[in-house]
Design a protein around this motif. Structure first.
Motif, mmCIF file in Angstrom:
data_model
loop_
_atom_site.group_PDB
_atom_site.id
_atom_site.type_symbol
_atom_site.label_atom_id
_atom_site.label_comp_id
_atom_site.label_asym_id
_atom_site.label_seq_id
_atom_site.Cartn_x
_atom_site.Cartn_y
_atom_site.Cartn_z
ATOM 1 N N GLY A 53 0.802 14.879 -6.204
ATOM 2 C CA GLY A 53 0.579 16.055 -7.033
ATOM 3 C C GLY A 53 -0.859 16.158 -7.506
ATOM 4 O O GLY A 53 -1.454 17.247 -7.490
ATOM 5 N N LEU A 54 -1.435 15.041 -7.911
ATOM 6 C CA LEU A 54 -2.829 15.040 -8.360
ATOM 7 C C LEU A 54 -3.774 15.355 -7.203
ATOM 8 O O LEU A 54 -4.769 16.060 -7.375
ATOM 9 C CB LEU A 54 -3.176 13.688 -8.975
ATOM 10 N N PHE A 55 -3.450 14.832 -6.024
ATOM 11 C CA PHE A 55 -4.277 15.117 -4.841
ATOM 12 C C PHE A 55 -4.250 16.608 -4.507
ATOM 13 O O PHE A 55 -5.292 17.224 -4.229
ATOM 14 C CB PHE A 55 -3.784 14.290 -3.656
ATOM 15 N N GLU A 56 -3.063 17.206 -4.562
ATOM 16 C CA GLU A 56 -2.945 18.630 -4.246
ATOM 17 C C GLU A 56 -3.647 19.502 -5.282
ATOM 18 O O GLU A 56 -4.220 20.540 -4.953
ATOM 19 C CB GLU A 56 -1.471 19.011 -4.133
ATOM 20 N N GLN A 57 -3.605 19.093 -6.548
ATOM 21 C CA GLN A 57 -4.256 19.869 -7.600
ATOM 22 C C GLN A 57 -5.772 19.770 -7.543
ATOM 23 O O GLN A 57 -6.474 20.738 -7.838
ATOM 24 C CB GLN A 57 -3.800 19.379 -8.980
ATOM 25 N N SER A 58 -6.268 18.600 -7.179
ATOM 26 C CA SER A 58 -7.711 18.346 -7.284
ATOM 27 C C SER A 58 -8.445 18.311 -5.956
ATOM 28 O O SER A 58 -9.670 18.457 -5.923
ATOM 29 C CB SER A 58 -7.931 16.999 -7.981
ATOM 30 N N ASP A 59 -7.705 18.081 -4.860
ATOM 31 C CA ASP A 59 -8.315 17.869 -3.542
ATOM 32 C C ASP A 59 -9.282 16.685 -3.567
ATOM 33 O O ASP A 59 -10.253 16.638 -2.830
ATOM 34 C CB ASP A 59 -9.024 19.127 -3.056
ATOM 35 N N ASP A 60 -8.992 15.731 -4.428
ATOM 36 C CA ASP A 60 -9.810 14.529 -4.574
ATOM 37 C C ASP A 60 -9.143 13.407 -3.785
ATOM 38 O O ASP A 60 -8.018 12.996 -4.078
ATOM 39 C CB ASP A 60 -9.910 14.160 -6.058
ATOM 40 N N ALA A 61 -9.831 12.887 -2.783
ATOM 41 C CA ALA A 61 -9.256 11.889 -1.886
ATOM 42 C C ALA A 61 -8.881 10.594 -2.602
ATOM 43 O O ALA A 61 -8.079 9.807 -2.081
ATOM 44 C CB ALA A 61 -10.226 11.575 -0.757
ATOM 45 N N ARG A 62 -9.426 10.372 -3.787
ATOM 46 C CA ARG A 62 -9.078 9.145 -4.515
ATOM 47 C C ARG A 62 -7.606 9.111 -4.891
ATOM 48 O O ARG A 62 -7.047 8.040 -5.127
ATOM 49 C CB ARG A 62 -9.928 9.027 -5.786
ATOM 50 N N TYR A 63 -6.979 10.280 -4.982
ATOM 51 C CA TYR A 63 -5.578 10.351 -5.370
ATOM 52 C C TYR A 63 -4.630 10.317 -4.165
ATOM 53 O O TYR A 63 -3.416 10.215 -4.345
ATOM 54 C CB TYR A 63 -5.302 11.645 -6.142
ATOM 55 N N ARG A 64 -5.124 10.414 -2.951
ATOM 56 C CA ARG A 64 -4.249 10.514 -1.778
ATOM 57 C C ARG A 64 -3.391 9.260 -1.624
ATOM 58 O O ARG A 64 -3.915 8.142 -1.573
ATOM 59 C CB ARG A 64 -5.079 10.713 -0.515
ATOM 60 N N PRO A 65 -2.056 9.415 -1.548
ATOM 61 C CA PRO A 65 -1.201 8.227 -1.397
ATOM 62 C C PRO A 65 -1.445 7.545 -0.053
ATOM 63 O O PRO A 65 -1.396 8.205 0.994
ATOM 64 C CB PRO A 65 0.224 8.800 -1.461
ATOM 65 N N PRO A 66 -1.701 6.238 -0.026
ATOM 66 C CA PRO A 66 -1.880 5.525 1.243
ATOM 67 C C PRO A 66 -0.583 5.518 2.059
ATOM 68 O O PRO A 66 0.517 5.618 1.509
ATOM 69 C CB PRO A 66 -2.259 4.107 0.802
ATOM 70 N N ARG A 67 -0.715 5.370 3.362
ATOM 71 C CA ARG A 67 0.436 5.359 4.253
ATOM 72 C C ARG A 67 1.406 4.252 3.876
ATOM 73 O O ARG A 67 2.633 4.438 3.934
ATOM 74 C CB ARG A 67 -0.043 5.191 5.707
ATOM 75 N N LEU A 68 0.915 3.084 3.474
ATOM 76 C CA LEU A 68 1.797 1.978 3.102
ATOM 77 C C LEU A 68 2.720 2.382 1.963
ATOM 78 O O LEU A 68 3.922 2.069 1.985
ATOM 79 C CB LEU A 68 0.965 0.760 2.702
ATOM 80 N N LEU A 69 2.203 3.066 0.975
ATOM 81 C CA LEU A 69 3.014 3.514 -0.155
ATOM 82 C C LEU A 69 4.091 4.476 0.324
ATOM 83 O O LEU A 69 5.270 4.349 -0.041
ATOM 84 C CB LEU A 69 2.130 4.182 -1.208
ATOM 85 N N LEU A 70 3.726 5.437 1.137
ATOM 86 C CA LEU A 70 4.688 6.422 1.633
ATOM 87 C C LEU A 70 5.751 5.765 2.503
ATOM 88 O O LEU A 70 6.934 6.137 2.441
ATOM 89 C CB LEU A 70 3.954 7.515 2.409
ATOM 90 N N ASP A 71 5.355 4.786 3.305
ATOM 91 C CA ASP A 71 6.319 4.096 4.168
ATOM 92 C C ASP A 71 7.331 3.303 3.341
ATOM 93 O O ASP A 71 8.529 3.268 3.671
ATOM 94 C CB ASP A 71 5.589 3.161 5.130
ATOM 95 N N LEU A 72 6.883 2.658 2.274
ATOM 96 C CA LEU A 72 7.800 1.912 1.420
ATOM 97 C C LEU A 72 8.808 2.849 0.758
ATOM 98 O O LEU A 72 9.995 2.535 0.670
ATOM 99 C CB LEU A 72 7.016 1.144 0.356
ATOM 100 N N VAL A 73 8.336 4.004 0.309
ATOM 101 C CA VAL A 73 9.234 4.980 -0.308
ATOM 102 C C VAL A 73 10.265 5.467 0.705
ATOM 103 O O VAL A 73 11.466 5.555 0.411
ATOM 104 C CB VAL A 73 8.439 6.161 -0.892
ATOM 105 N N THR A 74 9.816 5.782 1.920
ATOM 106 C CA THR A 74 10.724 6.241 2.969
ATOM 107 C C THR A 74 11.790 5.195 3.276
ATOM 108 O O THR A 74 12.960 5.526 3.520
ATOM 109 C CB THR A 74 9.939 6.568 4.247
ATOM 110 N N ALA A 75 11.402 3.925 3.225
ATOM 111 C CA ALA A 75 12.337 2.833 3.507
ATOM 112 C C ALA A 75 13.259 2.528 2.333
ATOM 113 O O ALA A 75 14.164 1.697 2.458
ATOM 114 C CB ALA A 75 11.557 1.583 3.896
ATOM 115 N N GLY A 76 13.047 3.189 1.201
ATOM 116 C CA GLY A 76 13.888 2.940 0.035
ATOM 117 C C GLY A 76 13.458 1.753 -0.794
ATOM 118 O O GLY A 76 14.191 1.326 -1.700
#
Length: 292
Positions: A255-278
């Motif tokens: 949400g912060l990345f979309e609001q600001s377009d600041d790459a510092r907020y972009r979720p890393p792939r590892l974080l997204l993969d862990l969430v997808t895996a539960g």
């Protein structure tokens, strides 16, 4: 109960009774406020009441409060699935899902049941959403503020208070008196900008730690030890991520990345993969670490 309790207010409304809403309701009742908690269904009402009562019972068992204090707090609490029962409140804190559409819908529904000439301060409890955007859902945008409480609500001393460009100074002052005098919180004033103060610093820090782990730069244990034993942080960034909930962290960062377009907020792939895996952290038993 008669007379003012804190900040000149005594009647508090809370919308939502999940983790944060329940914490707000309990803290308000323990602080002497007459609290009405509004939820969306009878099932949520029962679950919310049980959550608050169980927390009060734990506080008695641990010696934090006495049984009389527990009973007094329970006597100040009531629950409803009808927003109209909040019409007599002096301050209302909305604490539902961290989603602009969901919160905006709740604010619009609340606005419809409040008197046209009301002067109720309306607070949205949010860690990342623009207060001005949510305030547009009600007639009295000047009475809307943002609050960012920290978990657990009852023990974390800080709260961020956010004013939008349309927030009236008196509404912000009333909210601050409630938070500081009524709840005993340390208030930090934050601009209505992505991340406010705390998450504008914290989320990039956590994303950087996850990226460091993802790249093989260091182990999770060494990253966290570096910050706890080298920098004096009470908890390392990866352990803190697990404590927060990786799904919650990913949603806030996105949400912060979309609001600001600041790459510092972009979720890393590892974080997204862990969430997808539960693997969501402590609440699921596994995240960057494993938990019993």
């Amino acid at each position: 109960m008669t007379g003012a309790v804190g900040g000149g207010l005594r009647r508090l409304g809370v919308i939502g009774c999940g983790l944060m809403g329940a914490g707000l309701a309990e803290l308000g009742a323990r602080s002497g406020f007459d609290v009405v908690v509004a939820v969306s269904s009878d099932r949520s009402l029962r679950a919310g009441r049980e959550r608050v009562l169980a927390s009060l019972d734990r506080s008695v068992a641990k010696g934090r409060i006495g049984a009389e204090d527990r009973d007094a707090a329970v006597g100040r609490l009531s629950f409803t699935d009808t927003l109209g029962e909040l019409a007599d409140r002096e301050l209302i804190i909305e604490s539902v899902t961290e989603s602009h559409p969901v919160k905006a819908k709740v604010f619009a529904a609340l606005d419809a049941v409040l008197p046209k000439d009301h002067d109720v301060v309306l607070a949205t409890n949010t860690s990342s959403l623009a207060v001005a955007g949510l305030a547009a859902s009600v007639r009295r945008e000047d009475l809307v503020v943002g609050t960012h409480f920290f978990n657990p609500v009852g023990t974390m001393p800080l709260v961020e208070l956010i004013s939008s460009p349309r927030t009236a100074p008196e509404a912000a002052a009333r909210a601050e008196r409630f938070l500081a005098e009524g709840l005993g919180k340390r208030v930090v004033h934050a601009p209505d900008r992505p991340g406010f103060v705390v998450n504008a610093l914290l989320v990039p820090f956590m994303m950087s730690a996850i990226t460091m782990l993802e790249s093989g730069h260091a182990t999770a244990e060494d990253i966290d030890a570096g910050m706890t034993q080298g920098c004096g942080h009470p908890m390392g960034p990866l352990a803190l991520s697990d404590f927060t909930g990786l799904d919650t962290l990913a949603a806030v960062a996105q949400g912060l990345f979309e609001q600001s377009d600041d790459a510092r907020y972009r979720p890393p792939r590892l974080l997204l993969d862990l969430v997808t895996a539960g693997h969501l952290g402590r609440k699921s038993g596994r995240g960057f670490y494993e938990y019993a």
